[in-house]
Design a protein around this motif. Structure first.
Motif, PDB file in Angstrom:
ATOM      1  N   THR A  14       0.815  -1.220   0.000  1.00 28.45           N
ATOM      2  CA  THR A  14       0.000   0.000   0.000  1.00 28.45           C
ATOM      3  C   THR A  14       0.849   1.271   0.000  1.00 28.45           C
ATOM      4  O   THR A  14       0.389   2.312  -0.452  1.00 28.45           O
ATOM      5  N   ALA A  15       2.072   1.196   0.484  1.00 25.52           N
ATOM      6  CA  ALA A  15       2.934   2.371   0.514  1.00 25.52           C
ATOM      7  C   ALA A  15       3.771   2.513  -0.754  1.00 25.52           C
ATOM      8  O   ALA A  15       4.451   3.516  -0.929  1.00 25.52           O
ATOM      9  N   ASP A  16       3.712   1.511  -1.631  1.00 21.78           N
ATOM     10  CA  ASP A  16       4.517   1.517  -2.851  1.00 21.78           C
ATOM     11  C   ASP A  16       3.724   2.074  -4.025  1.00 21.78           C
ATOM     12  O   ASP A  16       2.500   2.107  -4.007  1.00 21.78           O
ATOM     13  N   THR A  17       4.447   2.482  -5.054  1.00 22.89           N
ATOM     14  CA  THR A  17       3.834   2.916  -6.301  1.00 22.89           C
ATOM     15  C   THR A  17       4.337   2.029  -7.429  1.00 22.89           C
ATOM     16  O   THR A  17       5.358   1.349  -7.295  1.00 22.89           O
ATOM     17  N   CYS A  18       3.609   2.027  -8.529  1.00 22.31           N
ATOM     18  CA  CYS A  18       4.044   1.261  -9.690  1.00 22.31           C
ATOM     19  C   CYS A  18       5.345   1.851 -10.203  1.00 22.31           C
ATOM     20  O   CYS A  18       5.503   3.069 -10.167  1.00 22.31           O
ATOM     21  N   PRO A  19       6.291   1.050 -10.613  1.00 20.24           N
ATOM     22  CA  PRO A  19       6.200  -0.376 -10.858  1.00 20.24           C
ATOM     23  C   PRO A  19       6.540  -1.251  -9.651  1.00 20.24           C
ATOM     24  O   PRO A  19       6.518  -2.467  -9.745  1.00 20.24           O
ATOM     25  N   MET A  20       6.860  -0.649  -8.511  1.00 19.19           N
ATOM     26  CA  MET A  20       7.291  -1.454  -7.364  1.00 19.19           C
ATOM     27  C   MET A  20       6.190  -2.368  -6.840  1.00 19.19           C
ATOM     28  O   MET A  20       6.489  -3.419  -6.274  1.00 19.19           O
ATOM     29  N   LEU A  38      -0.747 -16.202  -2.070  1.00 19.02           N
ATOM     30  CA  LEU A  38      -0.202 -14.927  -1.615  1.00 19.02           C
ATOM     31  C   LEU A  38      -1.354 -13.935  -1.540  1.00 19.02           C
ATOM     32  O   LEU A  38      -2.098 -13.770  -2.503  1.00 19.02           O
ATOM     33  N   ARG A  39      -1.492 -13.292  -0.389  1.00 18.33           N
ATOM     34  CA  ARG A  39      -2.489 -12.232  -0.217  1.00 18.33           C
ATOM     35  C   ARG A  39      -1.746 -10.900  -0.334  1.00 18.33           C
ATOM     36  O   ARG A  39      -0.883 -10.598   0.485  1.00 18.33           O
ATOM     37  N   VAL A  40      -2.075 -10.139  -1.374  1.00 20.40           N
ATOM     38  CA  VAL A  40      -1.414  -8.861  -1.632  1.00 20.40           C
ATOM     39  C   VAL A  40      -2.390  -7.740  -1.295  1.00 20.40           C
ATOM     40  O   VAL A  40      -3.504  -7.707  -1.812  1.00 20.40           O
ATOM     41  N   ARG A  41      -1.968  -6.827  -0.430  1.00 21.96           N
ATOM     42  CA  ARG A  41      -2.778  -5.653  -0.092  1.00 21.96           C
ATOM     43  C   ARG A  41      -2.205  -4.457  -0.835  1.00 21.96           C
ATOM     44  O   ARG A  41      -1.027  -4.149  -0.725  1.00 21.96           O
ATOM     45  N   LEU A  42      -3.054  -3.809  -1.634  1.00 20.89           N
ATOM     46  CA  LEU A  42      -2.591  -2.676  -2.424  1.00 20.89           C
ATOM     47  C   LEU A  42      -3.562  -1.517  -2.337  1.00 20.89           C
ATOM     48  O   LEU A  42      -4.679  -1.652  -1.849  1.00 20.89           O
ATOM     49  N   ARG A  43      -3.105  -0.372  -2.826  1.00 20.49           N
ATOM     50  CA  ARG A  43      -3.904   0.856  -2.781  1.00 20.49           C
ATOM     51  C   ARG A  43      -3.793   1.560  -4.135  1.00 20.49           C
ATOM     52  O   ARG A  43      -2.705   1.700  -4.672  1.00 20.49           O
ATOM     53  N   GLY A  44      -4.934   2.001  -4.655  1.00 25.87           N
ATOM     54  CA  GLY A  44      -4.938   2.815  -5.863  1.00 25.87           C
ATOM     55  C   GLY A  44      -5.370   2.079  -7.113  1.00 25.87           C
ATOM     56  O   GLY A  44      -5.380   0.855  -7.175  1.00 25.87           O
ATOM     57  N   ALA A  45      -5.729   2.866  -8.118  1.00 24.94           N
ATOM     58  CA  ALA A  45      -6.273   2.319  -9.367  1.00 24.94           C
ATOM     59  C   ALA A  45      -5.219   1.591 -10.202  1.00 24.94           C
ATOM     60  O   ALA A  45      -5.499   0.522 -10.744  1.00 24.94           O
ATOM     61  N   GLU A  46      -4.027   2.148 -10.316  1.00 19.44           N
ATOM     62  CA  GLU A  46      -3.015   1.536 -11.178  1.00 19.44           C
ATOM     63  C   GLU A  46      -2.594   0.142 -10.695  1.00 19.44           C
ATOM     64  O   GLU A  46      -2.580  -0.799 -11.488  1.00 19.44           O
TER      65      GLU A  46
END
Length: 85
Positions: A14-20, A38-46
């Motif tokens: 959630t604290a990372d941005t693409c491409p990371m 793997l459960r991946v938690r992410l934030r944002g549209a991209e």
């Protein structure tokens, strides 16, 4: 479909941005045995678009996408590691 994730590995990007976001997801999946989840938690549209697309293109299976009522920007994606990935 509800997937038992009690033994799933967890990655918070959630604290990372693409491409990371997808780089870290790919590296985490590479460390898991075939069939592991793997459960991946992410934030944002991209990342919502790029992480599942990258995982599927590498032979992994997207099992479920789970939104969070407390923060609609956050999404958990359950990914099962493919055999040939």
């Amino acid at each position: 479909m509800t997937v038992n994730t009690s033994h799933a590995a967890f990655l918070d990007v959630t604290a990372d941005t693409c491409p990371m976001t997808f780089v870290r997801t790919r590296l985490a999946l590479e460390k898991l045995p075939a069939g592991a989840i793997l459960r991946v938690r992410l934030r944002g549209a991209e990342p919502r678009e790029s992480v599942p697309r990258m995982a599927a293109s590498q032979g992994h299976v997207i099992l479920e996408m789970i939104g969070h009522e407390s923060d609609p920007e956050i999404l958990d994606i359950l990914i099962q590691r493919g055999a040939k990935a």
